[in-house]
Every structure is written in structure tokens, then in C-alpha cells.
Design an enzyme around this catalytic site. Sequence first.
Site: not given
Length: 388
Positions: A185-187
Site C-alpha cells: 500500500t505504500k507510495n
Amino acid sequence: MARARQHIPFYVPWTDRTEIVQMTQAIRSGWLTTGPKVGLFEDRIRRMVRARHAVAVNSCTAALHVSLAAAGVGPGDEVITSPYTFAATGEAILYLGARPVLADIDSTTLNIDPGAVESAITRRTRAIVPVHIAGLPCDMPALLALARRRRLKLVDDAAHALGSWVNGRPIGSQSDFTCFSFYATKNLTTGEGGMVTTNDREAAERVRRLSLHGMTHDAWKRYTRTGSWRYDVLEMGFKYNMTDIAAGLGLAQAAKFPSIQARRRRLARRYTALLASCDAFDLPPEPKGVVHAWHLYVLRLRPGVLRVGRDEMIALLQEQGIGTSMHFLPLHLHSLYRRRFGYRRGDFPKTERESARAISLPLYPGLNRADQDRVVGTLLDLARRHRR
Ligand SMILES: *Cc1c(COP(=O)(O)O)cnc(C)c1O
């Protein structure tokens, strides 16, 4: 209202053919584990954050663990961090037999308060772990000065902060160690993955060694033509290396990172513009002089205006087909920390107050304007219907 509408998820990954091409290349090349793509990916991130060295690992949790070890943290030491964070931050400190000492946040930014850090320093303090919540950088000038003055190591939990700038420089170039996450879910994602950046060559070598069984530097080359079969184990390490398959995913993501960040920034500013007129919410600040990475858009409910609390609001949004999340429950209120360190409600009042009214809105590059309008419209409608 009864009309069934499509669910707007809290998060959707942003991938295309290039990720598939990169990962297929890794598989076809025969390098399934750490190989040339990991080297290329390290180089990409290193340049992006303007650090001299980068070491890829298989999570940010692993990055924090080996960085704290390389910073000299051991049993009986104290490490100061924020109670407003994810479990991994405290856990990495616990892995080393050290004690997480918590310092409360600044209520506006949700980031650790340098004044509270200073008050928490004792003779046993070894390191400070600032967490750049949502991608908004901590007060780095104050933390760097404090760390220098008190001879402490700075190990950033930059899980949210790839692409953040403060103090005229990127997060990743300023502290002794900076730990990034490439969790799904990180950038920028590699599925599971992490990275340590540092400007200190010896520290980078130690981190690399610790991330692969404490073996001599070039051990990963031992199955190549130029590599040697002989290696030495210099110290006890861990099994934290990144695979070339994951690095392939990361290389494809890195190529689109500027556009990912531009889309996130545009969406975040649009939320702020559309919600600003409503007195039921406090909106996340974007102070001048920083680049916010906008990993999260954390809205805070105003209890003086609304009759409903955070949990009810999340449920009401869910009923309307809008997925949200919550970042974060205070670290010290989890059972492990209460039991082990005797923490209680009231110990870090700012963290508790802000956490209790925080909701993370959907924010990802593929979120379209119509869906964002629906999120905003629903929030404004709920705020109207549930006023005091
Ligand atoms: C996601 C996250 C981590 C852990 O990252 P992993 O790569 O999943 O280990 C650590 N700290 C914070 C603040 C995070 O949000």
C-alpha cells in the site's frame, strides 16, 4: 440512498504492463533472488533521495532492525520514538532487547515533538526514531541539532516519506539511517520490501552484512563466474535480502514515481479545497518549505461539532460504499506495551486525542475525480446529518 453503488476502496495498487515486463525479465534471467535488478533498484532510490548508499531489504521492519543494530543499539539501551506509529517501529526496537521510550507528538502535524524527545533523553538513550506520518516530514532541523548535541543516532522510519523534502533536502539524505517501506500500500511498492539509505560507507556495509547472515560483502556473488565460493560469517545477521523479482516491480514503479506523486498531490489538495468550508473536520496541514509525500490523507473529526465519533463515522462511510482506514492506534495502548511497560491511557494525551478522531480517506493514483467527489459529498452529507 438505497441504490447500490460501487464500493470505493481505501487503496488500489497502480501497476501496468511495465511491472509485468520487469518481473518476467527477472524470472527469464535466472536471477530469482538478489542480483543485478536489486543493484539497479538501490541505485534508483539512492539517487532519488540523494544519499550516498542504499541497501535493499525485504521490509521496512527489517530496515529498521538492521539500521538500529548498525547504530549500535543493544540490550538495555533506550530508543526514543513516537507513540503515533505502526507496530513495526516499536517492534524493531524490541528485537534488539532495547526499550522503546515514547515522546508525544505535535497535535497539528501528528509528528514527534522535538521538545518531548529532549525531555525523554536519559543516559541510556542511543537513538531517536522519528516517523514522518502520512509523508509530512518531521522537524528535521530540530531533530538533527538535538541528535548532534546529545550524540544520538537518528534512524528515520520513512515508511510514508519517499519523495518528502524538508530543510531543502529529501528525507533519506539527512539522518544517520533512513528506512523506507515498499509494502503493497505504500507510495512505491515491491509487494514486500524496504530500503536503508545512509551517507556513511561503513554503516552501509554493516547494514548489508546484517541483512544477509552477517556474511562477507560479496557473498551473494558466490554463484557467478567471477564470484568465489568462499565466504566468511563475520557476525550474526538476518535473512532480509530483497529478490530480483521484487526489485523488478520496484524499478517499474520507480519509473512512474514522479507521476504517482503528482497524482497524489493533486488529489490531496483537491480534498483540502473541497472540504475546507466544513467546520466538522480538521484537514491535514501542508506547511510551506516542505514537500509532502501524501502517503495518507488523514482527516480529523471535530468532536465539538459532530455527534458521531471516529468509529461511527467509519461505519457510516462503509455503509455508503466508501472504504477508509485508521492510522494509527497509539502504540502504548496495545496489550503488548501495556503489559510489558505498564503504559496506560493518559500517558501520551496528544497522541490519544488525535488518534481517536483520525480517519484516512481513499488516496491513490487511480482514484478518479468522480469517486473523490462522492467521498467528499458523502462526508459533507454525513457531517450535516450528524451535527450536534
Ligand atoms: C508500513 C509501515 C512500516 C512497516 O513497513 P513494512 O515494509 O511493512 O515492514 C513501518 N512503519 C510505518 C509507519 C509504516 O506505515
